[in-house]
Structure formats: C-alpha cells, structure tokens
Design a protein around this motif. Structure first.
Motif, PDB file in Angstrom:
ATOM      1  N   LEU A 319      -7.036 -55.863 -76.842  1.00 17.55           N
ATOM      2  CA  LEU A 319      -6.838 -56.897 -75.833  1.00 17.55           C
ATOM      3  C   LEU A 319      -7.962 -56.929 -74.807  1.00 17.55           C
ATOM      4  O   LEU A 319      -8.074 -57.905 -74.053  1.00 17.55           O
ATOM      5  CB  LEU A 319      -5.497 -56.712 -75.136  1.00 17.55           C
ATOM      6  CG  LEU A 319      -4.262 -56.766 -76.037  1.00 17.55           C
ATOM      7  CD1 LEU A 319      -2.994 -56.801 -75.193  1.00 17.55           C
ATOM      8  CD2 LEU A 319      -4.319 -57.974 -76.971  1.00 17.55           C
ATOM      9  N   ASP A 320      -8.766 -55.901 -74.784  1.00 12.87           N
ATOM     10  CA  ASP A 320      -9.918 -55.905 -73.883  1.00 12.87           C
ATOM     11  C   ASP A 320     -11.193 -56.338 -74.594  1.00 12.87           C
ATOM     12  O   ASP A 320     -12.301 -56.251 -74.046  1.00 12.87           O
ATOM     13  CB  ASP A 320     -10.088 -54.521 -73.259  1.00 12.87           C
ATOM     14  CG  ASP A 320      -8.898 -54.162 -72.363  1.00 12.87           C
ATOM     15  OD1 ASP A 320      -8.500 -55.022 -71.558  1.00 12.87           O
ATOM     16  OD2 ASP A 320      -8.369 -53.046 -72.501  1.00 12.87           O
ATOM     17  N   GLY A 321     -11.022 -56.839 -75.819  1.00  8.74           N
ATOM     18  CA  GLY A 321     -12.126 -57.403 -76.578  1.00  8.74           C
ATOM     19  C   GLY A 321     -12.103 -58.919 -76.503  1.00  8.74           C
ATOM     20  O   GLY A 321     -11.207 -59.520 -75.920  1.00  8.74           O
ATOM     21  N   PRO A 322     -13.096 -59.583 -77.115  1.00  4.36           N
ATOM     22  CA  PRO A 322     -13.212 -61.054 -77.003  1.00  4.36           C
ATOM     23  C   PRO A 322     -12.188 -61.784 -77.872  1.00  4.36           C
ATOM     24  O   PRO A 322     -11.638 -61.233 -78.829  1.00  4.36           O
ATOM     25  CB  PRO A 322     -14.634 -61.310 -77.500  1.00  4.36           C
ATOM     26  CG  PRO A 322     -14.889 -60.190 -78.461  1.00  4.36           C
ATOM     27  CD  PRO A 322     -14.200 -58.989 -77.889  1.00  4.36           C
ATOM     28  N   LEU A 323     -11.953 -63.038 -77.517  1.00  2.32           N
ATOM     29  CA  LEU A 323     -11.082 -63.899 -78.313  1.00  2.32           C
ATOM     30  C   LEU A 323     -11.771 -64.209 -79.640  1.00  2.32           C
ATOM     31  O   LEU A 323     -12.917 -64.673 -79.655  1.00  2.32           O
ATOM     32  CB  LEU A 323     -10.805 -65.201 -77.563  1.00  2.32           C
ATOM     33  CG  LEU A 323      -9.848 -66.195 -78.224  1.00  2.32           C
ATOM     34  CD1 LEU A 323      -8.423 -65.659 -78.172  1.00  2.32           C
ATOM     35  CD2 LEU A 323      -9.937 -67.558 -77.542  1.00  2.32           C
ATOM     36  N   PRO A 324     -11.134 -63.964 -80.790  1.00  2.00           N
ATOM     37  CA  PRO A 324     -11.771 -64.248 -82.071  1.00  2.00           C
ATOM     38  C   PRO A 324     -11.856 -65.744 -82.334  1.00  2.00           C
ATOM     39  O   PRO A 324     -11.165 -66.539 -81.690  1.00  2.00           O
ATOM     40  CB  PRO A 324     -10.840 -63.565 -83.077  1.00  2.00           C
ATOM     41  CG  PRO A 324      -9.512 -63.531 -82.403  1.00  2.00           C
ATOM     42  CD  PRO A 324      -9.796 -63.353 -80.948  1.00  2.00           C
ATOM     43  N   PRO A 325     -12.689 -66.161 -83.282  1.00  2.00           N
ATOM     44  CA  PRO A 325     -12.793 -67.590 -83.623  1.00  2.00           C
ATOM     45  C   PRO A 325     -11.471 -68.109 -84.173  1.00  2.00           C
ATOM     46  O   PRO A 325     -10.691 -67.358 -84.770  1.00  2.00           O
ATOM     47  CB  PRO A 325     -13.886 -67.620 -84.703  1.00  2.00           C
ATOM     48  CG  PRO A 325     -14.629 -66.332 -84.544  1.00  2.00           C
ATOM     49  CD  PRO A 325     -13.625 -65.329 -84.062  1.00  2.00           C
ATOM     50  N   VAL A 326     -11.223 -69.392 -83.956  1.00  3.06           N
ATOM     51  CA  VAL A 326     -10.028 -70.027 -84.505  1.00  3.06           C
ATOM     52  C   VAL A 326     -10.365 -71.466 -84.864  1.00  3.06           C
ATOM     53  O   VAL A 326     -11.021 -72.173 -84.093  1.00  3.06           O
ATOM     54  CB  VAL A 326      -8.847 -69.972 -83.505  1.00  3.06           C
ATOM     55  CG1 VAL A 326      -9.218 -70.610 -82.174  1.00  3.06           C
ATOM     56  CG2 VAL A 326      -7.605 -70.635 -84.092  1.00  3.06           C
ATOM     57  N   ALA A 327      -9.964 -71.883 -86.051  1.00  3.55           N
ATOM     58  CA  ALA A 327     -10.223 -73.255 -86.487  1.00  3.55           C
ATOM     59  C   ALA A 327      -9.278 -74.214 -85.791  1.00  3.55           C
ATOM     60  O   ALA A 327      -8.095 -73.897 -85.592  1.00  3.55           O
ATOM     61  CB  ALA A 327     -10.049 -73.353 -88.007  1.00  3.55           C
ATOM     62  N   ILE A 339      -9.429 -74.139 -73.981  1.00  6.26           N
ATOM     63  CA  ILE A 339      -9.115 -72.704 -73.932  1.00  6.26           C
ATOM     64  C   ILE A 339     -10.287 -71.892 -74.474  1.00  6.26           C
ATOM     65  O   ILE A 339     -10.664 -70.851 -73.916  1.00  6.26           O
ATOM     66  CB  ILE A 339      -7.822 -72.406 -74.711  1.00  6.26           C
ATOM     67  CG1 ILE A 339      -6.638 -73.146 -74.086  1.00  6.26           C
ATOM     68  CG2 ILE A 339      -7.552 -70.902 -74.747  1.00  6.26           C
ATOM     69  CD1 ILE A 339      -6.396 -72.842 -72.619  1.00  6.26           C
ATOM     70  N   ARG A 340     -10.874 -72.378 -75.549  1.00  5.64           N
ATOM     71  CA  ARG A 340     -12.059 -71.713 -76.100  1.00  5.64           C
ATOM     72  C   ARG A 340     -13.202 -71.692 -75.079  1.00  5.64           C
ATOM     73  O   ARG A 340     -13.892 -70.692 -74.889  1.00  5.64           O
ATOM     74  CB  ARG A 340     -12.490 -72.462 -77.356  1.00  5.64           C
ATOM     75  CG  ARG A 340     -13.722 -71.940 -78.069  1.00  5.64           C
ATOM     76  CD  ARG A 340     -13.387 -70.799 -78.991  1.00  5.64           C
ATOM     77  NE  ARG A 340     -13.703 -69.499 -78.457  1.00  5.64           N
ATOM     78  CZ  ARG A 340     -13.366 -68.362 -79.056  1.00  5.64           C
ATOM     79  NH1 ARG A 340     -12.702 -68.385 -80.210  1.00  5.64           N
ATOM     80  NH2 ARG A 340     -13.673 -67.205 -78.532  1.00  5.64           N
ATOM     81  N   GLN A 341     -13.398 -72.822 -74.409  1.00  5.61           N
ATOM     82  CA  GLN A 341     -14.451 -72.943 -73.409  1.00  5.61           C
ATOM     83  C   GLN A 341     -14.225 -71.975 -72.248  1.00  5.61           C
ATOM     84  O   GLN A 341     -15.164 -71.317 -71.784  1.00  5.61           O
ATOM     85  CB  GLN A 341     -14.489 -74.383 -72.887  1.00  5.61           C
ATOM     86  CG  GLN A 341     -15.478 -74.617 -71.761  1.00  5.61           C
ATOM     87  CD  GLN A 341     -15.335 -76.012 -71.162  1.00  5.61           C
ATOM     88  OE1 GLN A 341     -14.914 -76.947 -71.823  1.00  5.61           O
ATOM     89  NE2 GLN A 341     -15.678 -76.136 -69.897  1.00  5.61           N
TER      90      GLN A 341
END
Length: 448
Positions: A319-327, A339-341
């Motif tokens: 949870l202290d790592g980055p948000l992974p990619p999502v299509a 949210i991605r931005q």
C-alpha cells in the motif's frame, strides 16, 4: 448587480468521507434519518446556499471493510426525501439525481414536476447515465450499456422529458366554477415522440410550476458528457484538482454552448470542493488528519477500485507503493482518468491516494483557514474556473456548520456572495431565465 458565486451543498446524511460515520460528531444513522436531513437543509438555507444536492446509486456498493463497509451503503431515494424536506424550508433548491438509463421519461418527468410543485418551484434534475455493472444487473441487464449508447439514450431522454414538461401552457388552467371549465383543452398538448429509444404520446399529467420546470443539471466530463451538458444543462457539476484544468473545462463548455445558440451566462459551471476548515490552517490540518486516521484500509482499497472502473484488485499489494496500471472500462471514463492523474501528478502511494480521495472522490480537497478557503474560491471564480461551487463537507453536521459560520461571512465581506435570497424559486436564485413553452409564441402572435 455584480456577478456572485453560486453554491450547492452536497449533503448525503451519512457524510461525504468514507470514514465520516466513525467521527464522533456524525450521527450513526444519519444516512436514513429524516430529522437530520431536515436540519441539514435548514442549516444550508441559513447559509443562503442555492441548492441541496444529492447523488444517487441504483445498487448496493459494499465498502469492503472487515466491519461491513461505510455508511454510504444505504440512503433515501432523493426525490422522495426532498418532497419530505421541502415544507420545512422556504428558499433553498433541491437537486436530485435520476438515471436516463434505468428510468422511463414519463415517470421521471412526472415525479420531478411533482417535486417542483411541492417545493414551489425549487426542484432540479441531475441527469446521469449510471455507470456500474451492479446497477445493470438490478434492471434486467447482464452488463451496462456502452458509454456512447448511454449518452445517445440520455440525449433523447432529456428531450422527451423537457417536451413533457411543456404539455400544459402556463395559462391552461382556467378553473372557472361558473362556466364549469377547469382547463382550456386547446392549451394542452401531446408530444407524440417516436425515437430510437422511446415512444411517448403524452401529455404529462402534472402542470408547470412557479419556475416553469425543474432546473436541468449534468455532470459528465467526457466528450459525450460535455456535448450533452452544453446542449441541455443549465448547471454543470464538474471535478478538477487545479485551476488550469478547471479553466479549460469552463471555456470549452461556454464555447460549445455558444456554438449551439445558447447564452453561456445561463450555463453555470460549478466544480466540487471538499473543504476542511479551521480558524487556522493548523486547526484545519488537525481535522483532516483525524478523519483520515479513521479510514478502514479495506474501504480505501474498495474506493479506488470503484473509481477506476471496478476491475482493479489491490489486495495483497504494497500500500506504500504506486498505483498499478489499469485499463479503462465502460464506466465513468472521465473519473477513471482523473483518479489516475491525481495519483501520478502527486506521486501518491496507494495509501496516500485513498486518503486524499476519501472525501471528495476526485473533487478538489481544500485544507485551510476560512480566509484561505475563500481565497481559493475567489481565485477560481474570478479567473474563468467556476461560476460557483458544489460544496462537499467531509462530515456532518460539523463540516457544513464550519462553511456556513466561517467561510460564508468571509465571502460576503468580499462582496462575492449574497446576503439575502434573490427570489423564491431555484431559477430566481441561480439567475436563470424562465423557460417559456414552445407554444407561447404562436398564441402571443395570434393575440396581436
């Protein structure tokens, strides 16, 4: 009179923040407590807000927490709730959300026209297409309609509803006891609509209100959403994190509306703002940290999953790592991108991301003193970022009281906000024109 800020109050009884229900100031049963909602409406009216706004969902969305999620899992149907609240208020408007995907135009037009009459012309309809698979499964579908198809249906739906709201001319009801004439049959009209999605004969069996018909509100930010807003909406709710993107949206909407022959001054853009307010910045920060500390981890992960399209399972990740990619999915595409931005531009970890969006879900979170909050609102208002704001108090009633008691007086001191309501209808207070029916001109010409 000089242009002034318009304000909506987005007040779900259970609070905006996903952990609001755990705050000691927030009633545990606030989501379904009518008395509490009435008190919120009266406080917002004391603060001279233009309208009380409520979103709506058509499916149960579990928070995912080990203790059963958050208080947003239940709530009143907005039109029903506002019909109950209206008699306890005098000026504040009521903007209720209803779906063009899962409601028929005639039934929707009828219930909103009824709310408009009950409230004395203070109703507004927030037009949504409803973007969840869970909602689709509650309405005889296996999956939701594709994004473009939802918006084609929405455009036709709004057109049908507006036509139904014009069924009776303003002076159609004679009510002459002596002659035995209740209404002028020549001033009631069928709409005889046949389109791609709807076949509706009309007329509607509810007359027009003191403001003609409910104010039309819309919140889409995608290309399809902007087209619909520019062509039909009178108020547009939008989500931005920075003045620059708010300005781009504001100018784009005004340009599109002008190109369609509309007066851009009658298309009000109102970004969402979730303020944590203190008498000092330190006090505001303390409020933010206290509420953030109440978030159940599983609820935070469920929130990110919902706002990124429902496909991203974050359980087991650092949870202290980055948000992974999502299509992207067929859901709220503009909100998924936002949210991605937020995650990328702030270099947020997963934990920091859900902490930041826990109250505003992509809308602008502000933490500061009343003066600092007013400074930001004034900056956006005076620099083509907004005509007003939809205020999302993080928890209730404290967040609303803070805004009414601390920020409103500061805006009034600057001459940016009213000191009394301009009129009795929502249109009066928003500065929107009365919507004359299409039938008015022929009769006026004949009379001449």
């Amino acid at each position: 009179m000089a242009r002034q800020i318009k304000l909506g109050a987005f007040l779900p009884g259970g609070g905006q923040h996903i952990a609001a229900w755990r705050h000691p100031d927030q009633p545990l049963d606030g989501a379904t407590n009518l008395k509490f909602h009435i008190e919120l409406a009266q406080t917002a009216e004391r603060g001279l807000f233009d309208a009380y706004f409520l979103a709506d969902g058509l499916a149960v969305a579990f928070g995912g927490g080990v203790e059963g999620g958050n208080a947003r899992v239940v709530g009143f149907e907005p039109v029903t709730l506002f019909s109950a609240i209206a008699p306890f208020t005098t000026h504040i408007g009521f903007i209720a959300t209803a779906s063009t995907t899962y409601e028929e135009p005639y039934a929707l037009a009828r219930k909103f026209a009824s709310l408009d009459l009950i409230s004395g012309g203070r109703a507004g309809w927030n037009v949504v297409t409803t973007a969840t698979e869970a909602a689709a499964r509650n309405f005889n579908r296996d999956r939701q309609l594709p994004h473009a198809a939802r918006y084609r249906r929405a455009a036709e739906h709004v057109a049908v509803v507006k036509a139904l709201w014009e069924s009776f001319e303003d002076d159609a009801f004679v009510r002459d006891r002596d002659r035995g004439v209740y209404f002028d049959v020549d001033k009631v009209h069928r709409i005889d609509h046949q389109g791609e999605h709807f076949k509706v004969e009309g007329p509607l069996n509810v007359l027009r209100s003191a403001q003609g018909h409910p104010v039309i509100v819309q919140a889409g930010q995608s290309e399809d959403g902007r087209d619909l807003a520019a062509s039909t909406a009178e108020v547009i709710f939008t989500a931005h994190q920075k003045l620059e993107t708010a300005q781009d949206f504001y100018r784009d909407i005004k340009t599109r509306a002008t190109g369609l022959g509309r007066d851009p001054a009658h298309v009000l853009v109102m970004p969402g703002v979730s303020p944590f307010i203190g008498r000092t910045r330190a006090e505001a920060q303390e409020k933010y940290e206290k509420l953030t500390g109440l978030i159940v981890e599983e609820d935070g992960l469920a929130l990110i999953k919902a706002l990124t399209g429902g496909e991203l399972d974050l359980r087991g990740l650092d949870l202290d790592g980055p948000l992974p990619p999502v299509a992207p999915t067929e859901g709220m595409k503009s909100r998924q991108a936002l949210i991605r931005q937020i995650a990328d531009e702030n270099s947020f970890s997963i934990r920091q991301l859900y902490q930041w969006i826990a109250s505003a879900r992509g809308h602008f979170t502000l933490v500061g003193s009343a003066v600092e909050i007013a400074d930001t609102l004034q900056d956006w208002f005076e620099n083509e970022g907004a005509d007003g704001f939809n205020i999302l108090p993080p928890w209730l009633p404290t967040g609303l009281n803070d805004f009414v008691d601390l920020v409103i007086p500061e805006l009034q001191r600057r001459g940016l906000f009213r000191t009394a309501y301009e009129g009795r209808t929502l249109r009066d207070n928003l500065g929107l024109p009365y919507p004359h029916t299409r039938w008015r001109q022929p009769y006026a010409a004949a009379a001449e």
